[in-house]
Design a protein around this motif. Structure first.
Motif, PDB file in Angstrom:
ATOM      1  N   CYS A  82     -13.077   5.098  -1.757  1.00  0.00           N
ATOM      2  CA  CYS A  82     -11.983   5.857  -2.363  1.00  0.00           C
ATOM      3  C   CYS A  82     -12.381   6.565  -3.653  1.00  0.00           C
ATOM      4  O   CYS A  82     -13.125   6.033  -4.456  1.00  0.00           O
ATOM      5  CB  CYS A  82     -10.798   4.941  -2.645  1.00  0.00           C
ATOM      6  N   CYS A  86      -6.130   3.468  -7.988  1.00  0.00           N
ATOM      7  CA  CYS A  86      -4.872   2.730  -8.092  1.00  0.00           C
ATOM      8  C   CYS A  86      -5.188   1.318  -8.570  1.00  0.00           C
ATOM      9  O   CYS A  86      -5.982   0.613  -7.958  1.00  0.00           O
ATOM     10  CB  CYS A  86      -4.159   2.686  -6.750  1.00  0.00           C
ATOM     11  N   CYS A  89      -5.329  -1.898  -6.321  1.00  0.00           N
ATOM     12  CA  CYS A  89      -5.995  -1.819  -5.030  1.00  0.00           C
ATOM     13  C   CYS A  89      -7.449  -2.277  -5.095  1.00  0.00           C
ATOM     14  O   CYS A  89      -8.215  -1.824  -5.941  1.00  0.00           O
ATOM     15  CB  CYS A  89      -5.942  -0.381  -4.526  1.00  0.00           C
ATOM     16  N   ARG A  92     -10.145   0.602  -5.138  1.00  0.00           N
ATOM     17  CA  ARG A  92     -10.121   1.690  -6.118  1.00  0.00           C
ATOM     18  C   ARG A  92     -11.557   2.037  -6.533  1.00  0.00           C
ATOM     19  O   ARG A  92     -12.461   1.194  -6.448  1.00  0.00           O
ATOM     20  CB  ARG A  92      -9.283   1.291  -7.332  1.00  0.00           C
ATOM     21  N   ALA A 128      -8.626   5.161   2.870  1.00  0.00           N
ATOM     22  CA  ALA A 128      -8.760   5.453   1.450  1.00  0.00           C
ATOM     23  C   ALA A 128      -9.045   6.953   1.341  1.00  0.00           C
ATOM     24  O   ALA A 128      -9.408   7.592   2.316  1.00  0.00           O
ATOM     25  CB  ALA A 128      -9.911   4.655   0.868  1.00  0.00           C
ATOM     26  N   LYS A 199      -1.654   9.647  -7.840  1.00  0.00           N
ATOM     27  CA  LYS A 199      -0.528   9.949  -6.967  1.00  0.00           C
ATOM     28  C   LYS A 199       0.648  10.312  -7.848  1.00  0.00           C
ATOM     29  O   LYS A 199       0.745   9.894  -8.985  1.00  0.00           O
ATOM     30  CB  LYS A 199      -0.175   8.727  -6.119  1.00  0.00           C
TER      31      LYS A 199
HETATM   32  S1  SF4 Z   1      -7.340   3.128  -1.124  1.00  0.00           S
HETATM   33 FE1  SF4 Z   1      -5.318   3.980  -1.445  1.00  0.00          FE
HETATM   34  S2  SF4 Z   1      -4.298   2.512  -2.770  1.00  0.00           S
HETATM   35 FE2  SF4 Z   1      -6.498   2.097  -2.889  1.00  0.00          FE
HETATM   36  S3  SF4 Z   1      -7.223   3.271  -4.623  1.00  0.00           S
HETATM   37 FE3  SF4 Z   1      -7.486   4.535  -2.841  1.00  0.00          FE
HETATM   38  S4  SF4 Z   1      -5.626   5.753  -2.724  1.00  0.00           S
HETATM   39 FE4  SF4 Z   1      -5.202   4.063  -4.116  1.00  0.00          FE
END
Ligand code: SF4
Lengths: 452, 246
Positions: A82, A86, A89, A92, A128, A199
């Protein structure tokens, strides 16, 4: 039974070899997806059109895990690599975890082979944000399109959309998926800013609104016979994490109500926060499951009982943990009760604590033939533990004499049930919940002995 | 009087007619304990009479025969007695009795029907196919009720291109879909040669099952409630030897 070496088919092996996902990859991509609550496979009546699979309108559970949850769909990420950060998470960008991505073929083969063996009802795919939103969404669309067109798969597909991806990709995805979801994640813009900085409310609401409008248009056009095919037959859902941020239930439920009214959401899911990640901005303990339970109860009142959120809870307030939301409402409106079972209309019956939608209809039906008494209700297997304080049957009242006693008895009834539920939940982590249980039990005792 | 009859729908209906006036009728199932001194009658199946009974019952309640068909699938040993009580209630009332749950005979019958229906629904989810070397799918299982052929329409609709066998190992019978026809056949032990990749896919499934669980939220009682342990034997995710022991 043994594998037969003589039957060894070289070509078949070749065909399989590059697309069977490895155990390690499967584990990582599943572990990352499992906190999404929704596993429902209901709402689609997709027909088999040559190939494999169809929808099961009522939904179907294929297995149950030791946490008591149903496995209906293969819930997996396409990638856990990702670029977003976040806070809550484990995937992240700032976390140090192994990163893997599956190929579209790996996901397709896995889905087909699991489906064929009847392990699953379909696929719940998310990802992700890998490289950038468009790239990720493109890959997701590629998988579902492949499954539908190349693999001829007609089973259930739930696709989680990627915020900030191009709207054309979102539209394309909806052609192949049964259901899509953009998760609200957190119930306010501030919390999103703080905990999921990349987000924003807008980035989540925009694609939701787009899909809502396009689906409405599609339904109209289909009615007129202008088009055929599917467009998200099982609609949209969304999910909010409860307890990671400070919003009150009243605020959460206001958002819920708006989502049901304006976005035609099929379901809003609530997921009580489980701390997987440690961060100064996050609470150290998870939210209690009782709070989650109450939110779902209030959610049902919104969807099936004709309540508005304004009647249920004030914006800055949490739902009562002592009473279910309908009881709580009734206790605030004692002047409207008791209602006469033989006269009350549907809307009134639905507001009686302890009477559910099904029983309300049973009562309406049965009273056409006879004047209902309490005995009749018992015969119809309608529980009176709560209801008796709020109804009369043929003029008779069997409830407690004054409001205070009603309160006490309702708390006692609730505790009886929660005791069972707690048991169901198994070993609960030590949260406020248990303290609350204890205190209400004491309250109940006091109420019974007249001290409250 | 104890009634012995062929355990088919026609056989049962023949006995139903013969026993209708008998207040103390006992319907013998496979292992009925013989009551001493009770008279016995062995009935020859009479399909014509059975058809007449069907028409008559249908005129009272169009749905009661589908109830009967499910009742006869029930795994309880007193299913014939219960079915007898239910049809008698229909015949006496000359109308549907389904909703008269205060009547004990009706109540039990409806409970049994519900059980059978519920198990069919459950096995739509709990059936586990193994892929054989020929590409056909094989699923051994051991249901409480005699339902293997009743599961066929569901799987046939979603897997039309795959021949499959639903093997009720305790009743030693199987419902077979050969890609075109459906039939039921006695089957004690199946000689199954698994495909080269079958064990690997089962391994992936077990891995998935383990990974998707949230250990900090263990609720074993709930899991067992939804998925009773008696079904585990044929679920690879609950049983290390699910594929090896058959
Ligand atoms: S996987 Fe989803 S929840 Fe986790 S950091 Fe990335 S966007 Fe955010």
């Amino acid at each position: 039974m043994k594998n037969n070496e003589q039957m060894f088919d070289f070509w078949k092996l070749l065909e399989y070899n590059d697309s069977m996902i490895s155990q390690e990859k499967l584990t990582i991509l599943t572990e990352s997806a499992k906190y999404d609550v929704s596993c429902s496979s209901s709402g689609s009546a997709r027909k088999n059109a040559g190939g494999i699979g169809n929808g099961y309108v009522a939904g179907c559970c294929h297995s149950f895990t030791p946490d008591g949850r149903c496995i209906s769909l293969l819930k997996i990420l396409l990638s856990n690599d990702c670029i977003y950060d976040c806070k809550y998470c484990p995937n992240r960008v700032s976390a140090d975890v192994p990163r893997v991505s599956a190929t579209p073929e790996e996901i397709c083969e896995l889905t087909m082979d699991f489906y064929k063996r009847n392990y699953i009802e379909g696929l719940f795919l998310s990802s992700a944000v890998h490289k950038n939103p468009d790239y990720t969404m493109e890959r997701l669309v590629l998988v579902v399109k492949k499954l539908r067109t190349e693999y001829n798969f007609h089973g259930y597909i739930h696709l989680k959309g990627i915020p900030r991806a191009d709207e054309r990709l979102c539209r394309e995805a909806a052609k192949y998926a049964d259901r899509m979801s953009y998760n609200m994640e957190l119930p306010s813009e501030q919390s999103l800013k703080l905990l999921a900085p990349q987000k924003s409310k807008q980035s989540l609401l925009l694609p939701m609104r787009q899909l809502t409008q396009e689906k409405r248009q599609f339904v109209q056009d289909k009615k007129k016979g202008l088009i055929q095919g599917h467009f998200l037959p099982a609609g949209q859902t969304t999910q909010m994490i409860v307890g990671a941020s400070p919003e009150a239930d009243g605020q959460i439920l206001r958002l819920t109500q708006a989502l049901y009214r304006n976005m035609d959401m099929k379901r809003v899911y609530y997921s009580s926060y489980i701390p997987v990640v440690h961060d100064a901005l996050l609470p150290e303990v998870g939210a209690g499951q009782l709070r989650e339970h109450r939110l779902y109860q209030a959610d049902w009142l919104l969807r099936f009982y004709g309540f508005t959120v304004e009647e249920i809870v004030d914006e800055e307030q949490n739902l009562s943990l002592e009473f279910d939301p309908k009881c709580a409402w009734a206790l605030r409106h004692m002047h409207l009760f008791p209602v006469e079972i033989n006269r009350a209309d549907l809307a009134q019956l639905l507001r009686v604590p302890g009477i559910g939608v099904r029983n309300a209809h049973k009562i309406l039906q049965a009273r056409r033939y006879t004047r209902l008494t309490f005995e009749d209700l018992l015969k119809m297997k309608i529980a009176l533990k709560r209801a008796k304080h709020f109804i009369t049957c043929d003029g008779k009242y069997l409830g407690a004499k004054n409001d205070t006693t009603v309160r006490g008895l309702l708390i006692a009834a609730e505790n009886g049930e929660n005791a069972v539920q707690l048991d169901v939940f198994g070993a609960l982590p030590k949260t406020n919940e248990q303290k609350i249980m204890l205190s209400t039990r004491q309250n109940a005792l006091m109420a019974l002995t007249g001290e409250l | 009087m104890i009634y012995f009859f062929e355990e088919t729908e026609d056989g049962f209906l023949t006995a139903f007619l013969a026993a209708f006036q008998d207040e103390r009728a006992l319907f013998a199932a496979e292992n009925t304990q013989l009551v001493l001194g009770e008279e016995r009658v062995y009935l020859q199946t009479d399909s014509l009479k059975a058809e007449k009974a069907r028409l008559r019952l249908q005129s009272f309640d169009r749905e009661c025969l589908s109830d009967l068909r499910l009742l006869l699938r029930c795994g309880k040993t007193d299913r014939f007695q219960v079915a007898f009580g239910y049809l008698k209630a229909v015949a006496n009332a000359k109308a549907p009795v389904r909703a008269r749950l205060a009547d004990r005979a009706v109540f039990i019958a409806m409970e049994y029907v519900k059980k059978v229906r519920y198990e069919i629904h459950r096995f739509h989810g709990f059936i586990r196919f193994m892929e054989t070397a020929s590409g056909a799918l094989y699923a051994p299982f051991s249901p409480d009720n005699d339902i293997c052929d009743l599961l066929v329409p569901h799987f046939r609709a979603r897997l039309p291109a795959y021949p499959f066998v639903l093997h009720d190992v305790s009743r030693k019978k199987a419902a077979v879909y050969d890609g075109e026809h459906v039939f039921v056949a006695p089957l004690t032990q199946a000689e199954v040669v698994l495909s080269a990749k079958e064990n690997e896919w089962q391994g992936l499934w077990k891995q998935y099952y383990a990974a998707v669980n949230i250990p900090s939220r263990e609720r074993l009682k709930q899991m067992r409630g939804y998925m009773p342990a008696r079904y585990w034997k044929f679920l690879p995710e609950k049983n290390e030897n699910a594929s090896a022991n058959r």
